[in-house]
Design an enzyme around this catalytic site. Structure first.
Site, short mmCIF file in Angstrom:
data_model
loop_
_atom_site.label_atom_id
_atom_site.label_comp_id
_atom_site.label_asym_id
_atom_site.label_seq_id
_atom_site.Cartn_x
_atom_site.Cartn_y
_atom_site.Cartn_z
N GLN A 1 -5.23 -11.86 -5.48
CA GLN A 1 -4.19 -12.58 -6.23
C GLN A 1 -4.78 -13.57 -7.23
O GLN A 1 -4.26 -13.74 -8.34
CB GLN A 1 -3.25 -13.30 -5.26
CG GLN A 1 -2.48 -12.37 -4.33
CD GLN A 1 -1.99 -13.05 -3.07
OE1 GLN A 1 -1.96 -14.28 -2.96
NE2 GLN A 1 -1.61 -12.25 -2.08
N HIS B 1 0.85 -1.20 0.00
CA HIS B 1 0.00 0.00 0.00
C HIS B 1 0.89 1.25 0.00
O HIS B 1 0.59 2.24 -0.65
CB HIS B 1 -0.91 0.01 1.24
CG HIS B 1 -1.88 -1.14 1.28
ND1 HIS B 1 -3.17 -1.03 1.75
CD2 HIS B 1 -1.76 -2.44 0.90
CE1 HIS B 1 -3.79 -2.19 1.66
NE2 HIS B 1 -2.94 -3.07 1.15
N ASN C 1 0.84 -4.94 -7.08
CA ASN C 1 2.04 -4.16 -7.40
C ASN C 1 3.01 -5.00 -8.20
O ASN C 1 3.60 -4.53 -9.18
CB ASN C 1 2.72 -3.66 -6.13
CG ASN C 1 1.87 -2.66 -5.40
OD1 ASN C 1 1.67 -1.56 -5.86
ND2 ASN C 1 1.31 -3.08 -4.27
N SER C 2 3.19 -6.24 -7.78
CA SER C 2 4.14 -7.10 -8.49
C SER C 2 3.70 -7.31 -9.93
O SER C 2 4.51 -7.26 -10.87
CB SER C 2 4.27 -8.46 -7.77
OG SER C 2 4.89 -8.26 -6.53
N1 UDP Z 1 9.14 -5.65 -3.20
C1 UDP Z 1 10.42 -5.13 -3.16
N2 UDP Z 1 11.45 -5.98 -2.92
C2 UDP Z 1 11.29 -7.30 -2.73
C3 UDP Z 1 9.98 -7.83 -2.80
C4 UDP Z 1 8.93 -6.97 -3.04
O1 UDP Z 1 10.65 -3.93 -3.36
O2 UDP Z 1 12.29 -7.98 -2.50
C5 UDP Z 1 8.02 -4.71 -3.44
C6 UDP Z 1 7.44 -4.89 -4.81
O3 UDP Z 1 8.16 -4.12 -5.75
C7 UDP Z 1 5.99 -4.42 -4.61
C8 UDP Z 1 5.71 -4.70 -3.15
O4 UDP Z 1 6.97 -4.97 -2.52
O5 UDP Z 1 5.89 -3.03 -4.89
C9 UDP Z 1 4.82 -5.90 -2.92
O6 UDP Z 1 3.52 -5.57 -3.25
P1 UDP Z 1 2.51 -6.62 -3.87
O7 UDP Z 1 1.23 -5.90 -4.11
O8 UDP Z 1 3.09 -7.29 -5.05
O9 UDP Z 1 2.35 -7.74 -2.77
P2 UDP Z 1 2.08 -7.72 -1.18
O10 UDP Z 1 3.38 -7.55 -0.53
O11 UDP Z 1 1.12 -6.60 -0.91
O12 UDP Z 1 1.49 -9.07 -0.93
#
Ligand code: UDP
Length: 468
Positions: free
Chosen positions: A390, A18, A369-370
């Site tokens: 997801q 977020h 985000n991913s």
């Molecule tokens: N992310 C990162 N480094 C990592 C793993 C994840 O910067 O080693 C960031 C990724 O770029 C994304 C966020 O963490 O912006 C994860 O958000 P996502 O919505 O994909 O998944 P969530 O963590 O909310 O389940």
């Protein structure tokens, strides 16, 4: 007449998924017409974003673009990672958080920097109520696909009962206005499972309910509630056009590489410490499109059996890989020393990894985000979804946007090593992969067109600023 300087207050839930899109929006707004922007998340998350502030007397901080003022959720000393009693936490978050945010707005208003508009992400629908109490406008920033917004909207506006009545039939075909029919098992788990009061995420179900009620309160004869969406029109044109009574503004993808900034402060918004292994240099040494990147995001507690299947599958595939296993997810008994073909890191700069030409595919839990980062970097995906949005995101990747495959998980939700290897072959070898790669390049270009100066997402942001 000179236009007065606007002041946006961007408020977000303390999850990495977020904070990242909220921070990108805050930066983009600050760059637009030099608006004043304050960014606010919880004190504990803020401390992780700015580790050097922990000893400072005030938590407020600034960088070239943004002022950061955190609010309290009553858990100011919390660490990052899995929240044990999520429903209990949410009760504190809602009560204490709304009071604390109201105080911040009051202080800003009396300090000569009155807030012009509150922009809030998910799980804090009360931010709109707080804004209304102060006589300030607000906008929702939806940080999942427009398709998912439409599913929730319909669920809370007339379609909930039919979905509840069929909840035991995962293959029940759900038909919602304006959307492609989809199986019940692919709907967000927060509507198919969490409506049950005993569910550990029931508070999320309630929060979404409140969010949609709150949106309707914003509707007047003269104006429609504004919903900013981190997507782009070319990707979800039909889904964005479903609701005539809402101002749906696609403004994405809002990613660091689109904004082209070199002004990161603190940890650049990260709640986790970046691994200092030279993973980018390691990537430099690998052939183009050869490396498998694996990450299940910032929240998932990946179980031991899944970690082992991943380790075995990655090693057996014979392909080089970078695999993110967070420090809080290093389960005892999994021997990461066996990772010979790849690199296991605690946390990386994911956007930089995905933009590297050596990366050939992304094995992902399909957090939005991913997915958006992968689409914007033109990288094909293997989806292993578990909850929230997801599952529907994985379906969009495979069936609608044609940029990946969804893995078949075992009954207890594990992607087994053979399945991982099968999926890697599909997305990395010559056959079907060629078409997927073509689509990945297509979406990458569309994403860039959307956010370039004068592109549709860029214009929507300017429209927002002009409407305040
Ligand atoms: N992310 C990162 N480094 C990592 C793993 C994840 O910067 O080693 C960031 C990724 O770029 C994304 C966020 O963490 O912006 C994860 O958000 P996502 O919505 O994909 O998944 P969530 O963590 O909310 O389940």
């Amino acid at each position: 007449m000179e236009k007065k300087q606007l002041h946006f207050l961007v408020v977000t839930f303390p999850f990495q998924g977020h904070i990242n899109p909220a921070l990108q929006l805050a930066k983009r707004l600050a760059l637009e017409n030099s608006s004043h922007v304050t960014f606010s998340t919880t004190i504990s998350a803020h401390r992780h974003m700015f580790p050097s502030l922990s000893e400072a007397s005030s938590l407020e901080t600034k960088d070239e673009l943004i002022t950061y003022i955190p609010f309290s959720d009553g858990h100011d000393e919390a660490s990052t990672g899995v929240i044990a009693d999520f429903n209990g936490y949410m009760s504190d978050f809602n009560q204490i958080g709304s009071r604390s945010l109201s105080e911040i707005i009051g202080n800003l208003n009396s300090s000569g920097h009155p807030v012009s508009c509150v922009i809030h992400t998910l799980l804090l629908p009360w931010a709109a109520d707080v804004a209304r109490d102060h006589g300030i406008s607000s906008a929702l920033y939806w940080i999942q696909p427009a398709t998912v917004f439409a599913i929730y909207y319909h669920y809370y506006n007339g379609y909930g009962d039919i979905i509840k009545a069929n909840r035991h039939d995962p293959s029940y075909l759900v038909e919602l206005p304006g959307l492609r029919p989809c199986k019940l098992k692919d709907l967000p788990s927060f509507v198919t499972q969490s409506f049950d009061e005993a569910d550990p995420f029931h508070s999320i179900y309630l929060s979404f309910d409140q969010l949609f009620q709150s949106l309707l309160k914003e509707r007047t004869d003269k104006s429609k509630p504004i919903v900013l969406v981190n997507t782009f029109a070319a990707l979800e044109a039909k889904e964005l056009a479903i609701f005539n009574d809402l101002e749906m503004l696609p403004i994405g993808p809002l990613l660091p590489l689109m904004i082209n900034q070199n002004n990161e402060s603190g940890n650049g918004g990260s709640l986790f410490r970046h691994d200092e292994k030279g993973y980018l240099q390691w990537l430099d040494s690998k052939p183009e499109n050869s490396v498998v990147y694996v990450s299940f995001g910032s929240l998932a507690a990946v179980r031991k059996d899944q970690l082992e299947e991943l380790l075995n599958g990655l090693e057996d595939s014979g392909r080089p890989y970078i695999w993110v296993v967070r420090k809080d997810n290093r389960v005892e008994g999994v021997d990461f020393e066996r990772a010979k073909n790849g690199m296991v890191v605690e946390w990386c700069n994911q956007v930089k990894v995905l933009s590297h030409s050596s990366v050939g595919c992304f094995v992902t839990h399909c957090g939005w985000n991913s997915v958006l980062e992968s689409l914007s970097c033109g990288v094909v995906m293997v989806g292993a979804p578990r909850l929230s949005d997801q599952t529907i995101n994985a379906r969009l990747i495979e069936e609608v946007w044609g940029v990946g495959v969804r893995a078949e998980l075992s009954e207890d939700g594990v992607m087994e090593r053979k399945e991982l290897m099968r999926c890697l072959d599909v997305v990395m070898s010559d056959g079907a992969a060629a078409q997927m790669r073509k689509m990945a390049v297509f979406w990458k270009e569309k994403a860039r067109e959307a956010t370039r100066k004068g592109g549709p997402s860029d214009c929507n942001l300017i429209a927002l600023v002009n409407s305040i």
